[in-house]
Scaffold this motif. Structure first.
Motif, PDB file in Angstrom:
ATOM      1  N   ASP A 287       0.784  -1.282   0.037  1.00  0.00           N
ATOM      2  CA  ASP A 287       0.084   0.126   0.088  1.00  0.00           C
ATOM      3  C   ASP A 287       0.708   1.095   0.077  1.00  0.00           C
ATOM      4  O   ASP A 287       1.520   1.545   1.048  1.00  0.00           O
ATOM      5  CB  ASP A 287      -0.901  -0.036   1.354  1.00  0.00           C
ATOM      6  CG  ASP A 287      -2.017   1.091   1.286  1.00  0.00           C
ATOM      7  OD1 ASP A 287      -1.808   2.282   0.294  1.00  0.00           O
ATOM      8  OD2 ASP A 287      -2.916   0.966   1.941  1.00  0.00           O
TER       9      ASP A 287
ATOM     10  N   TYR B  87       0.820   8.294   1.169  1.00  0.00           N
ATOM     11  CA  TYR B  87       1.535   9.663   1.012  1.00  0.00           C
ATOM     12  C   TYR B  87       1.210  10.578   2.525  1.00  0.00           C
ATOM     13  O   TYR B  87       0.257  10.437   2.783  1.00  0.00           O
ATOM     14  CB  TYR B  87       1.009  10.293  -0.218  1.00  0.00           C
ATOM     15  CG  TYR B  87       1.213   9.734  -1.369  1.00  0.00           C
ATOM     16  CD1 TYR B  87       2.516   9.762  -2.182  1.00  0.00           C
ATOM     17  CD2 TYR B  87       0.257   9.144  -1.945  1.00  0.00           C
ATOM     18  CE1 TYR B  87       2.708   9.261  -3.382  1.00  0.00           C
ATOM     19  CE2 TYR B  87       0.383   8.124  -3.385  1.00  0.00           C
ATOM     20  CZ  TYR B  87       1.583   8.213  -3.842  1.00  0.00           C
ATOM     21  OH  TYR B  87       1.873   7.505  -5.047  1.00  0.00           O
ATOM     22  N   LYS B  88       2.101  10.936   3.004  1.00  0.00           N
ATOM     23  CA  LYS B  88       2.081  11.834   4.061  1.00  0.00           C
ATOM     24  C   LYS B  88       1.279  13.055   3.702  1.00  0.00           C
ATOM     25  O   LYS B  88       1.252  13.497   2.500  1.00  0.00           O
ATOM     26  CB  LYS B  88       3.434  12.281   4.629  1.00  0.00           C
ATOM     27  CG  LYS B  88       4.158  11.094   5.286  1.00  0.00           C
ATOM     28  CD  LYS B  88       3.902  10.621   6.535  1.00  0.00           C
ATOM     29  CE  LYS B  88       4.789   9.486   6.757  1.00  0.00           C
ATOM     30  NZ  LYS B  88       4.333   8.892   8.476  1.00  0.00           N
ATOM     31  N   PRO B  89       0.627  13.790   4.622  1.00  0.00           N
ATOM     32  CA  PRO B  89       0.023  15.110   4.434  1.00  0.00           C
ATOM     33  C   PRO B  89       0.809  15.949   3.275  1.00  0.00           C
ATOM     34  O   PRO B  89       0.322  16.584   2.487  1.00  0.00           O
ATOM     35  CB  PRO B  89      -0.350  15.611   5.718  1.00  0.00           C
ATOM     36  CG  PRO B  89      -0.378  14.613   6.696  1.00  0.00           C
ATOM     37  CD  PRO B  89       0.649  13.556   5.837  1.00  0.00           C
ATOM     38  N   GLY B  90       2.096  16.203   3.316  1.00  0.00           N
ATOM     39  CA  GLY B  90       2.919  16.830   2.734  1.00  0.00           C
ATOM     40  C   GLY B  90       3.449  16.173   1.470  1.00  0.00           C
ATOM     41  O   GLY B  90       4.192  16.898   0.563  1.00  0.00           O
TER      42      GLY B  90
ATOM     43  N   TYR C 266       5.403   6.640   1.531  1.00  0.00           N
ATOM     44  CA  TYR C 266       5.871   5.780   2.293  1.00  0.00           C
ATOM     45  C   TYR C 266       5.273   4.449   2.097  1.00  0.00           C
ATOM     46  O   TYR C 266       4.020   4.348   1.446  1.00  0.00           O
ATOM     47  CB  TYR C 266       5.609   6.386   3.865  1.00  0.00           C
ATOM     48  CG  TYR C 266       4.137   6.423   4.232  1.00  0.00           C
ATOM     49  CD1 TYR C 266       3.254   7.559   3.767  1.00  0.00           C
ATOM     50  CD2 TYR C 266       3.819   5.498   4.992  1.00  0.00           C
ATOM     51  CE1 TYR C 266       2.265   7.693   4.527  1.00  0.00           C
ATOM     52  CE2 TYR C 266       2.504   5.566   5.359  1.00  0.00           C
ATOM     53  CZ  TYR C 266       1.643   6.544   5.010  1.00  0.00           C
ATOM     54  OH  TYR C 266       0.158   6.809   5.598  1.00  0.00           O
TER      55      TYR C 266
ATOM     56  N   ARG D  75       2.536   1.948   3.732  1.00  0.00           N
ATOM     57  CA  ARG D  75       1.589   2.074   4.840  1.00  0.00           C
ATOM     58  C   ARG D  75       1.726   0.812   5.541  1.00  0.00           C
ATOM     59  O   ARG D  75       1.925  -0.437   5.151  1.00  0.00           O
ATOM     60  CB  ARG D  75       0.363   2.194   4.268  1.00  0.00           C
ATOM     61  CG  ARG D  75      -0.779   2.511   5.333  1.00  0.00           C
ATOM     62  CD  ARG D  75      -2.168   2.674   5.026  1.00  0.00           C
ATOM     63  NE  ARG D  75      -2.689   3.623   3.983  1.00  0.00           N
ATOM     64  CZ  ARG D  75      -2.779   4.893   4.343  1.00  0.00           C
ATOM     65  NH1 ARG D  75      -2.822   5.173   5.600  1.00  0.00           N
ATOM     66  NH2 ARG D  75      -3.060   5.690   3.407  1.00  0.00           N
ATOM     67  N   GLY D  76       1.943   0.972   6.859  1.00  0.00           N
ATOM     68  CA  GLY D  76       1.985  -0.224   7.643  1.00  0.00           C
ATOM     69  C   GLY D  76       3.573  -1.235   7.682  1.00  0.00           C
ATOM     70  O   GLY D  76       3.644  -2.102   8.473  1.00  0.00           O
TER      71      GLY D  76
ATOM     72  N   ILE E  85      13.377  14.675   5.517  1.00  0.00           N
ATOM     73  CA  ILE E  85      12.545  15.161   6.583  1.00  0.00           C
ATOM     74  C   ILE E  85      11.042  15.468   6.128  1.00  0.00           C
ATOM     75  O   ILE E  85      10.335  15.961   7.164  1.00  0.00           O
ATOM     76  CB  ILE E  85      13.083  16.294   7.410  1.00  0.00           C
ATOM     77  CG1 ILE E  85      13.274  17.615   6.408  1.00  0.00           C
ATOM     78  CG2 ILE E  85      14.365  15.868   7.895  1.00  0.00           C
ATOM     79  CD1 ILE E  85      13.620  18.888   7.089  1.00  0.00           C
TER      80      ILE E  85
ATOM     81  N   GLN F  66       9.737  17.297   4.062  1.00  0.00           N
ATOM     82  CA  GLN F  66       9.201  18.649   3.645  1.00  0.00           C
ATOM     83  C   GLN F  66       9.487  19.141   2.205  1.00  0.00           C
ATOM     84  O   GLN F  66       8.955  20.323   1.859  1.00  0.00           O
ATOM     85  CB  GLN F  66       9.900  19.764   4.714  1.00  0.00           C
ATOM     86  CG  GLN F  66       9.659  19.497   6.116  1.00  0.00           C
ATOM     87  CD  GLN F  66       7.982  19.196   6.468  1.00  0.00           C
ATOM     88  OE1 GLN F  66       7.269  19.892   5.820  1.00  0.00           O
ATOM     89  NE2 GLN F  66       7.866  18.014   6.926  1.00  0.00           N
TER      90      GLN F  66
END
Lengths: 306, 606
Positions: free
Chosen positions: A121, A124-127, A131, A133-134, A214, A216
């Motif tokens: 899976d 995506y991070k909010p930014g 990644y 997932r899990g 990081i 960002q």
């Protein structure tokens, strides 16, 4: 076992990236054993790929929409939640690069976790940082430019990768001022003219790699941190050139496929090595068996009483 | 304990006024008493921003640079008798409930996470095993040890994907003269200064869940030369903690040193985890409070990217987002901790979800904040130096991947049964449980021996469904036009999750051990967090916590959770809710009061 041996086995190597191997060229066919071995030995690995190798074979224009639908039905389970986004893309170049980079990420993750690519899976991070997932036993990072795709994978902490065409013109451009800290501008003014642009490209990729690690991206302004071009060991510096981040960060830059500058940034949590990252062994045997036994007992109880 | 054997734990002088009566217990955890103790601790530490305060940020950073805890801070906690907070009231301490305990520790974690962990929270984690599975004598001994100012250390067992904290394993074998302990473990917090050791060790070569046992050892009674302290383990964060290791070499273990039965180690761990996995993250999130406060302070003084805060919507959005994340974290941990008190069967799952999700949200939040500070994130002293310390400390308290893998090991096996029995309107069995979200309300005292690890219902998912119904019935509430579609997205996600989890082959570890299962477990924890936020909001309607009863933070929280779930399309129209959250953040910053559900007053320079 003597204490000294035990300690050596868990202490993070101070210069993990100093021994990091050259980026590995991959196609859907691999070499995935090499990737797994690199990751086992060096804790991190950088992969690169040619866009064309990761696109489904191109079809002539006149082919009917049935063939499109068939191709889509194969892609849907592989892309998972990215499929809708992919289908909504209208620009063919953007679409192709999106598809190829997602496939590369999924194959790479599947290879190192020893799982099927479709079971990964990709989230995506909010930014916007991708990644798995899990599955935080590995961190990933993605970069693509022109014909090149680059993926970084680490089992030590956070990773960021970035690639740019070595020939990209930065010197004298409007971008140059947004890249450099005062300290960097000063250092660059001292190096010979013909090396300035490549130094800027290198700096740019290092900064991108760090801010991706990081999470960002470009939000972290590039004039807020810097590096010392030409230093033997790269480290994050404050704008005035004094030390910034500590030894938990390491960096490396390569020239890849002749034309590209590729940089990697790695943050080491310092937890030591977890060489085994396979998805199959992730669940704790004792804990899961205890819970499954309990679940069976509850199920039987319900059956007999219900 | 068999009669006739000498109890192996040497008596420690009792420092107790005896067990508390039921009335005293109720009083200890009453809202007034908890506020008083929290305020007392806050006042003793004083304003951390005051440069003249010997317990302020400057001295904390100086001690961290030396890899030490501040002696004066430890003295303060001794004087406050913080250890009593870790001992159940029935044994003469002040521990009644998990949620109130976490609140009392927040003043400590807001200042210095190393101090919180290094001074004593591991005594609490170790103690949980004793309170959950120890004999009356063992409980008395451990309680007297803590009440007398002593410490407990705990060494958990190896997990499948362990790290330096968890990887090495101790082995317990039957020797000619009795039980013998062998093995080395590199990282055990406070190992070298704890008199009581809770040691989980392998006691059988058989696979499965009964191969481990737990010991409670009195360090002072172990033969010299059979146990050795190892050198401190260097860490990026939490430098002030004593992280040393232990090596046992054919160390004899008294037969009555066993905590619970032989082979009961995993079961006891699961029981104690149902408490520790929610209570520790609930304390740690106070570190996020300080990171956010530092970023806000910086942005107010210096602006961000050359633009002052009032004219910088991007910076305000980042700050409001971090505040929202703290509220999400607190809502989930609140529900998990209060579920423990109600002996809900699903407590272990909620605690694991808290342990899994909070570190992710907190780490992401502080990294988003780092953008505001720019190059000041590298500063290790002065007004903003404390920021980078919290950034470094946060990943360590969560144990990285080993912590996540252990939490997923608890959640994944339960997904198929939860999906089949609980995640649908008809099968939910109830309409949620308001007491899980009643943040200031009394609750029965926590009985550690009754901590549950086998779910019969899922009250948080029931709350999600109930809240969806509530919103449909109250279209006139603030921001309903945004809330309704958000909650529909979440209930649709629960349906998808249910469909996916019912097809998972149940009752087999090998079928579950797959990235797809872990991703489903991750999604489930996000849905639990959303449900917890909805519960807090819904059950605060008409209550004293006016900000929580308003909808701004809820809209912001659900938007952030949906983004993480990758579901949409997300409704537009968030500026007004976001402005509400930011206004509250500023109010609390200037008050000052805490950035969590409780809005607790903080010490200000006098």
């Amino acid at each position: 076992m003597s204490t000294a041996v035990a300690a050596a086995a868990v202490l993070p190597a101070p210069s993990a990236l100093a021994v990091l191997s050259e980026p590995v060229l991959v196609t859907p066919a691999g070499p995935w054993d090499t990737v797994r071995r690199e990751l086992a030995e060096h804790a991190s690995v950088v992969l690169y790929a040619r866009l064309g190798d990761w696109l489904p074979e191109s079809r002539p224009q006149e082919q009917d929409s049935a063939a499109d639908a068939e191709a889509d039905s194969a892609l849907a389970p592989l892309l998972g939640r990215d499929f809708e986004r992919y289908r909504g893309m209208t620009n063919q170049d953007v679409r192709a690069r999106f598809l190829a980079s997602r496939l590369l990420l999924k194959y790479a993750a599947g290879a190192v976790l020893e799982a099927r690519p479709a079971d990964i899976d990709l989230a995506y991070k909010p930014g916007g940082r991708p990644y798995l997932r899990g599955c935080d036993q590995v961190d990933i990072s993605l970069s693509h430019t022109a014909d090149l795709l680059v993926v970084g994978v680490t089992r030590r902490g956070w990773i960021g990768v970035d690639a740019e065409l070595e020939s990209r013109r930065l010197e004298g451009s409007a971008v140059e001022r947004q890249i450099c800290t005062p300290h960097e501008t000063e250092l660059i003014s001292r190096i010979e003219q013909r090396r300035r642009n490549s130094t800027l490209v290198r700096l740019w990729t290092l900064k991108e790699a760090y801010s991706k690690a990081i999470g960002q991206g470009l939000r972290f302004r590039f004039t807020e941190f810097g590096f010392a071009p030409g230093a033997r060991r790269m480290q994050v510096l404050r704008p005035d050139g004094t030390p910034g981040a500590g030894d938990e960060w390491s960096f490396r830059t390569w020239t890849v496929a002749g034309d590209y500058t590729v940089s990697v940034a790695l943050f080491d949590f310092g937890f030591g090595d977890t060489a085994d990252i396979a998805a199959q062994t992730m669940l704790d045997e004792g804990m899961v068996d205890a819970l499954l036994r309990e679940a069976r007992r509850a199920e039987n109880h319900r059956r007999t009483t219900g | 304990m068999a009669s006739g054997t000498t109890f192996a734990l040497q008596a420690v002088p009792a420092h107790t006024d005896g067990p508390a009566s039921a009335a005293q217990v109720a009083l200890l955890a009453s809202e007034a008493a908890v506020q008083k103790r929290t305020a007392d601790l806050e006042a003793r530490f004083g304003d951390p921003w005051d440069t003249a305060n010997p317990l302020g940020h400057g001295p904390i950073l100086a001690a961290d640079a030396k890899g030490r805890l501040q002696a004066a801070a430890e003295d303060l906690l001794d004087d406050f008798r913080l250890n009593a907070e870790f001992v159940p009231a029935a044994l003469g301490g002040r521990l009644v409930r998990a949620d109130t305990l976490a609140r009392i520790l927040r003043p400590v974690f807001r200042r210095d996470q190393s101090l919180g962990v290094g001074y004593g929270v591991f005594s609490l984690l170790a103690g949980a095993s004793v309170w959950a599975g120890g004999s009356a004598e063992q409980q008395r001994w451990a309680a007297d040890l803590l009440l007398g100012g002593g410490r407990l250390a705990v060494s958990y067992r190896e997990l499948a994907h362990g790290n330096a904290f968890l990887r090495d394993e101790f082995r317990l074998t039957q020797g000619g003269k009795g039980l013998v302990l062998n093995g080395t473990k590199r990282v055990i917090i406070n190992a070298d200064r704890a008199q009581g050791l809770v040691v989980v060790c392998r006691s059988s070569d058989e696979p499965g869940s009964q191969a481990h046992s737990t010991l409670l050892l009195d360090r002072g009674r172990l033969p010299a030369g059979r146990v050795k302290d190892l050198a401190p383990y260097p860490m990026v964060g939490m430098r002030g903690c004593r992280m040393t290791g232990l090596a046992f070499d054919d160390c004899p273990v008294p037969a009555d040193g066993l905590l619970g039965a032989v082979g009961g180690g995993v079961e006891l761990a699961l029981k104690s985890f149902a408490f520790t996995r929610s209570v520790l993250p609930a304390m740690v999130l106070a570190g996020g409070d300080t990171a956010l406060r530092t970023a806000l302070r910086f942005a107010e003084q210096r602006g961000v990217g050359g633009r002052p805060l009032p004219r910088n919507p991007q910076a305000r959005r980042t700050l409001a987002g971090a505040f929202t994340d703290l509220l999400i974290c607190d809502s989930l941990s609140l529900a998990a901790m209060r579920a423990a008190g109600h002996h809900r069967g699903i407590t272990g799952v909620y605690a694991a979800a808290t342990k899994y999700l909070l570190p992710i949200l907190l780490n992401d939040a502080v990294h988003e904040l780092s953008v505001l500070l720019g190059s000041s994130i590298y500063v290790r002293d002065g007004e903003f130096g404390i920021f980078q310390k919290h950034v470094r400390d946060l990943p360590v308290t969560s144990l990285g991947h080993a912590g996540a893998a252990a939490a997923l090991s608890t959640i994944s096996p339960q997904l198929p049964a939860l999906a089949r029995r609980c995640w649908q309107p008809a099968g939910a069995g109830d309409t949620g449980d308001p007491s899980l979200f009643a943040l200031r309300q009394d609750q029965p005292a926590l009985a550690f021996s009754r901590l549950e690890t086998s779910p019969d219902s899922d009250v948080l998912c029931a709350e999600l469904l109930a809240a969806a119904g509530f919103l449909e019935e109250h279209p006139d509430l603030e921001f309903t036009a945004v809330l309704q579609p958000l909650v529909r997205l979440l209930t649709a996600e629960l349906r998808r999750l249910r469909a996916a989890c019912t097809t998972l082959a149940p009752l087999s570890r090998h079928c579950l051990a797959n990235p797809q299962t872990y991703a489903l477990a991750d999604r489930y924890t996000l849905l639990l967090a959303a449900a917890a936020c909805l519960g807090v909001w819904r059950h605060q309607q008409g209550g004293p916590d006016v900000f929580l009863a308003r909808s701004g933070w809820l809209v912001s929280a659900l938007l952030r959770i949906c983004t993480r779930l990758g579901i949409g399309p997300l409704p537009a129209g968030a500026p007004a809710p976001e402005a509400q959250v930011f206004a509250e953040l500023l109010r609390r910053h200037h008050q000052p009061s805490s950035f969590d559900l409780y809005d607790s007053p903080l010490a200000a320079a006098g």
